[in-house]
Design a protein around this motif. Structure first.
Motif, PDB file in Angstrom:
ATOM      1  N   ALA A 281       0.799  -1.233   0.000  1.00  0.00           N
ATOM      2  CA  ALA A 281       0.000   0.000   0.000  1.00  0.00           C
ATOM      3  C   ALA A 281       0.833   1.286   0.000  1.00  0.00           C
ATOM      4  N   PRO A 282       1.920   1.388   0.785  1.00  0.00           N
ATOM      5  CA  PRO A 282       2.673   2.653   0.735  1.00  0.00           C
ATOM      6  C   PRO A 282       3.204   2.958  -0.668  1.00  0.00           C
ATOM      7  N   GLY A 283       3.738   1.959  -1.342  1.00  0.00           N
ATOM      8  CA  GLY A 283       4.231   2.160  -2.705  1.00  0.00           C
ATOM      9  C   GLY A 283       3.098   2.485  -3.664  1.00  0.00           C
ATOM     10  N   ALA A 284       1.947   1.856  -3.449  1.00  0.00           N
ATOM     11  CA  ALA A 284       0.791   2.104  -4.309  1.00  0.00           C
ATOM     12  C   ALA A 284       0.267   3.525  -4.111  1.00  0.00           C
ATOM     13  N   ASP A 285       0.211   3.971  -2.853  1.00  0.00           N
ATOM     14  CA  ASP A 285      -0.192   5.360  -2.593  1.00  0.00           C
ATOM     15  C   ASP A 285       0.776   6.331  -3.276  1.00  0.00           C
ATOM     16  N   ALA A 286       2.067   6.014  -3.202  1.00  0.00           N
ATOM     17  CA  ALA A 286       3.075   6.890  -3.809  1.00  0.00           C
ATOM     18  C   ALA A 286       2.863   6.978  -5.322  1.00  0.00           C
ATOM     19  N   ALA A 287       2.470   5.856  -5.939  1.00  0.00           N
ATOM     20  CA  ALA A 287       2.251   5.842  -7.389  1.00  0.00           C
ATOM     21  C   ALA A 287       1.112   6.780  -7.800  1.00  0.00           C
ATOM     22  N   TRP A 288       0.176   7.006  -6.881  1.00  0.00           N
ATOM     23  CA  TRP A 288      -0.970   7.884  -7.167  1.00  0.00           C
ATOM     24  C   TRP A 288      -0.873   9.219  -6.423  1.00  0.00           C
ATOM     25  N   ALA A 289       0.322   9.550  -5.891  1.00  0.00           N
ATOM     26  CA  ALA A 289       0.443  10.748  -5.044  1.00  0.00           C
ATOM     27  C   ALA A 289       0.058  12.021  -5.789  1.00  0.00           C
ATOM     28  N   ALA A 290       0.314  12.065  -7.111  1.00  0.00           N
ATOM     29  CA  ALA A 290       0.034  13.291  -7.871  1.00  0.00           C
ATOM     30  C   ALA A 290      -1.412  13.344  -8.374  1.00  0.00           C
ATOM     31  N   TYR A 291      -2.257  12.426  -7.907  1.00  0.00           N
ATOM     32  CA  TYR A 291      -3.617  12.316  -8.455  1.00  0.00           C
ATOM     33  C   TYR A 291      -4.381  13.643  -8.379  1.00  0.00           C
ATOM     34  N   GLU A 292      -4.430  14.256  -7.196  1.00  0.00           N
ATOM     35  CA  GLU A 292      -5.254  15.466  -7.047  1.00  0.00           C
ATOM     36  C   GLU A 292      -4.735  16.626  -7.894  1.00  0.00           C
ATOM     37  N   GLU A 293      -3.424  16.759  -7.967  1.00  0.00           N
ATOM     38  CA  GLU A 293      -2.874  17.873  -8.739  1.00  0.00           C
ATOM     39  C   GLU A 293      -2.929  17.608 -10.253  1.00  0.00           C
ATOM     40  N   SER A 294      -3.394  16.437 -10.627  1.00  0.00           N
ATOM     41  CA  SER A 294      -3.438  16.072 -12.049  1.00  0.00           C
ATOM     42  C   SER A 294      -4.825  16.235 -12.668  1.00  0.00           C
ATOM     43  N   ARG A 295      -5.760  16.835 -11.913  1.00  0.00           N
ATOM     44  CA  ARG A 295      -7.089  17.081 -12.485  1.00  0.00           C
ATOM     45  C   ARG A 295      -6.991  18.029 -13.658  1.00  0.00           C
ATOM     46  N   ARG A 296      -7.647  17.675 -14.743  1.00  0.00           N
ATOM     47  CA  ARG A 296      -7.663  18.526 -15.929  1.00  0.00           C
ATOM     48  C   ARG A 296      -9.106  18.761 -16.336  1.00  0.00           C
ATOM     49  N   THR A 297      -9.288  19.848 -17.064  1.00  0.00           N
ATOM     50  CA  THR A 297     -10.608  20.136 -17.618  1.00  0.00           C
ATOM     51  C   THR A 297     -10.749  19.425 -18.953  1.00  0.00           C
ATOM     52  N   LEU A 298     -11.893  18.796 -19.188  1.00  0.00           N
ATOM     53  CA  LEU A 298     -12.163  18.253 -20.525  1.00  0.00           C
ATOM     54  C   LEU A 298     -12.508  19.442 -21.413  1.00  0.00           C
ATOM     55  N   THR A 299     -11.587  19.786 -22.308  1.00  0.00           N
ATOM     56  CA  THR A 299     -11.755  21.014 -23.094  1.00  0.00           C
ATOM     57  C   THR A 299     -12.406  20.729 -24.442  1.00  0.00           C
ATOM     58  N   VAL A 300     -12.884  21.803 -25.054  1.00  0.00           N
ATOM     59  CA  VAL A 300     -13.448  21.712 -26.401  1.00  0.00           C
ATOM     60  C   VAL A 300     -12.388  21.196 -27.374  1.00  0.00           C
ATOM     61  N   ASN A 301     -11.136  21.624 -27.163  1.00  0.00           N
ATOM     62  CA  ASN A 301     -10.059  21.153 -28.047  1.00  0.00           C
ATOM     63  C   ASN A 301      -9.863  19.648 -27.946  1.00  0.00           C
ATOM     64  N   MET A 302      -9.946  19.126 -26.739  1.00  0.00           N
ATOM     65  CA  MET A 302      -9.821  17.663 -26.568  1.00  0.00           C
ATOM     66  C   MET A 302     -10.962  16.964 -27.288  1.00  0.00           C
ATOM     67  N   MET A 303     -12.158  17.517 -27.151  1.00  0.00           N
ATOM     68  CA  MET A 303     -13.316  16.901 -27.800  1.00  0.00           C
ATOM     69  C   MET A 303     -13.158  16.926 -29.313  1.00  0.00           C
ATOM     70  N   ARG A 304     -12.675  18.042 -29.815  1.00  0.00           N
ATOM     71  CA  ARG A 304     -12.456  18.134 -31.266  1.00  0.00           C
ATOM     72  C   ARG A 304     -11.414  17.130 -31.714  1.00  0.00           C
ATOM     73  N   ALA A 305     -10.351  16.960 -30.905  1.00  0.00           N
ATOM     74  CA  ALA A 305      -9.287  16.014 -31.261  1.00  0.00           C
ATOM     75  C   ALA A 305      -9.839  14.590 -31.361  1.00  0.00           C
ATOM     76  N   LEU A 306     -10.928  14.334 -30.649  1.00  0.00           N
ATOM     77  CA  LEU A 306     -11.559  13.010 -30.695  1.00  0.00           C
ATOM     78  C   LEU A 306     -12.703  12.962 -31.708  1.00  0.00           C
ATOM     79  N   GLY A 307     -12.879  14.059 -32.427  1.00  0.00           N
ATOM     80  CA  GLY A 307     -13.950  14.078 -33.426  1.00  0.00           C
ATOM     81  C   GLY A 307     -15.319  14.373 -32.851  1.00  0.00           C
ATOM     82  N   LEU A 308     -15.357  14.891 -31.619  1.00  0.00           N
ATOM     83  CA  LEU A 308     -16.636  15.296 -31.019  1.00  0.00           C
ATOM     84  C   LEU A 308     -16.821  16.792 -31.244  1.00  0.00           C
ATOM     85  N   ASP A 309     -18.055  17.227 -31.208  1.00  0.00           N
ATOM     86  CA  ASP A 309     -18.307  18.672 -31.345  1.00  0.00           C
ATOM     87  C   ASP A 309     -18.463  19.319 -29.981  1.00  0.00           C
TER      88      ASP A 309
END
Ligand code: ATP
Ligand code: MN
Ligand code: MN
Length: 309
Positions: A281-309
């Motif tokens: 568990a300690p090593g597993a927690d460390a592997a996900w330590a950056a989880y909260e700071e890694s939140r991103r917004t799903l942007t219109v550009n990302m959607m376009r890159a996937l062919g969504l409008d």
């Protein structure tokens, strides 16, 4: 004089002040794991498991007669709610529904004492059950596929998500596949997030059709990996990191560092289990330590890159 010593079977077992009924009943037969060991696992893993549960509507797999008997998914708790378990109101297609969430390790222990073995969570947190805060790409391989192919598929999925500008985290399921989890900001509703996840699955099937399929039908899965994007709809759940699975070997869903993915070392199934999860568990927690700071917004550009409008 002294009171006669109670035999092991009679001895009353308390875990953090919670009385454990039938402590010596077998919950798993291979290995032989008692109900008391299952409840104590939850006490010990609680500090690692709880962050993955807090504020999330739960779905529980309950096995009142142990994992060798009937187990069933439960979204509602029938008994009076124990300390550390609260009711939460969530939207559903039939109107508001009441589910439960845990607020403390005591709540986790009490649910384990009631015979709950698996903890599954919504992809959204209270008080915004209408706003998903993660994407879960559930890689479901044809069981005959070698581990090295599963590893390659997970790495391809990570590359696509990172090319889009997202950050991907990895965990085992305790089963045959892997979960790739991406933290997102809560700017979109379920329909948009599910459409996004579906477009990710379709893109993978387009760029590597020999490896992936985005189709549900089992006959089309032969030798391939189904990218199950349906984990991303309202009311859908995924097994929580550090949850046990009600499967032979008492497996555990374990967070992994990407560097830990080795085509020569199969980490599926019971590789991580009730007996070794705490040590990892300690090593597993460390592997996900950056989880909260890694939140991103799903942007219109990302959607376009996937062919969504
Ligand atoms: P595996 O690696 O073996 O696929 P998994 O946990 O991903 O393990 P899936 O069958 O792919 O198993 O299911 C993905 C998720 O969907 C589960 O973790 C669970 O939260 C949810 N799920 C699956 N079946 C049901 C069901 N019958 N009722 C409610 N939720 C379910
Ligand atoms: Mn799966
Ligand atoms: Mn699935």
């Amino acid at each position: 004089g002294t009171a006669p010593r109670a035999s092991a079977k009679e001895r009353r077992a308390d875990v953090r002040g919670i009385p454990v009924s039938n402590p010596h009943r077998l919950v798993y037969s291979v290995p032989r794991v008692t109900k008391l060991e299952v409840v104590r696992y939850h006490e010990a893993i609680g500090e690692h498991l709880l962050p993955h549960l807090l504020s999330r509507p739960l779905s529980l797999v309950r096995c009142p007669q142990g994992t060798g008997g009937d187990c069933f998914f439960q979204k509602h708790v029938q008994t009076r709610l124990p300390d550390g378990v609260v009711a939460v109101e969530v939207p559903s297609s039939e109107g508001p529904d009441t589910q439960v969430a845990v607020t403390s390790i005591e709540g986790v222990i009490a649910l384990a004492q009631y015979g709950n073995v698996e903890f599954h969570t919504w992809g959204a947190r209270m008080p915004r059950p209408d706003r998903p805060d993660r994407l879960t790409m559930d890689l479901d391989p044809d069981p005959d596929l070698p581990w090295s192919s599963v590893v390659e598929a997970a790495q391809l999925t990570r590359v696509l998500l990172e090319e889009l500008g997202l950050v991907a985290f990895l965990k085992t399921t305790g089963g045959k596949g892997l979960h790739i989890v991406t933290p997102i900001r809560t700017t979109r509703g379920w329909d948009e997030v599910k459409a996004f996840a579906k477009a990710v699955a379709s893109r993978l099937a387009t760029v590597a059709p020999q490896r992936f399929t985005a189709r549900l039908t089992k006959t089309r899965r032969e030798g391939r990996i189904f990218v199950d994007y349906l984990r991303n709809g309202r009311g859908a759940t995924a097994v929580a990191a550090y949850s046990l699975r009600a499967r032979p070997g008492a497996p555990v869903s374990m967070p992994l560092a990407w560097e830990a993915l080795d085509p020569r070392e199969d980490l599926r199934g019971e590789h991580f289990n009730i007996r070794n999860a705490l040590a990892h568990a300690p090593g597993a927690d460390a592997a996900w330590a950056a989880y909260e700071e890694s939140r991103r917004t799903l942007t219109v550009n990302m959607m376009r890159a996937l062919g969504l409008d």
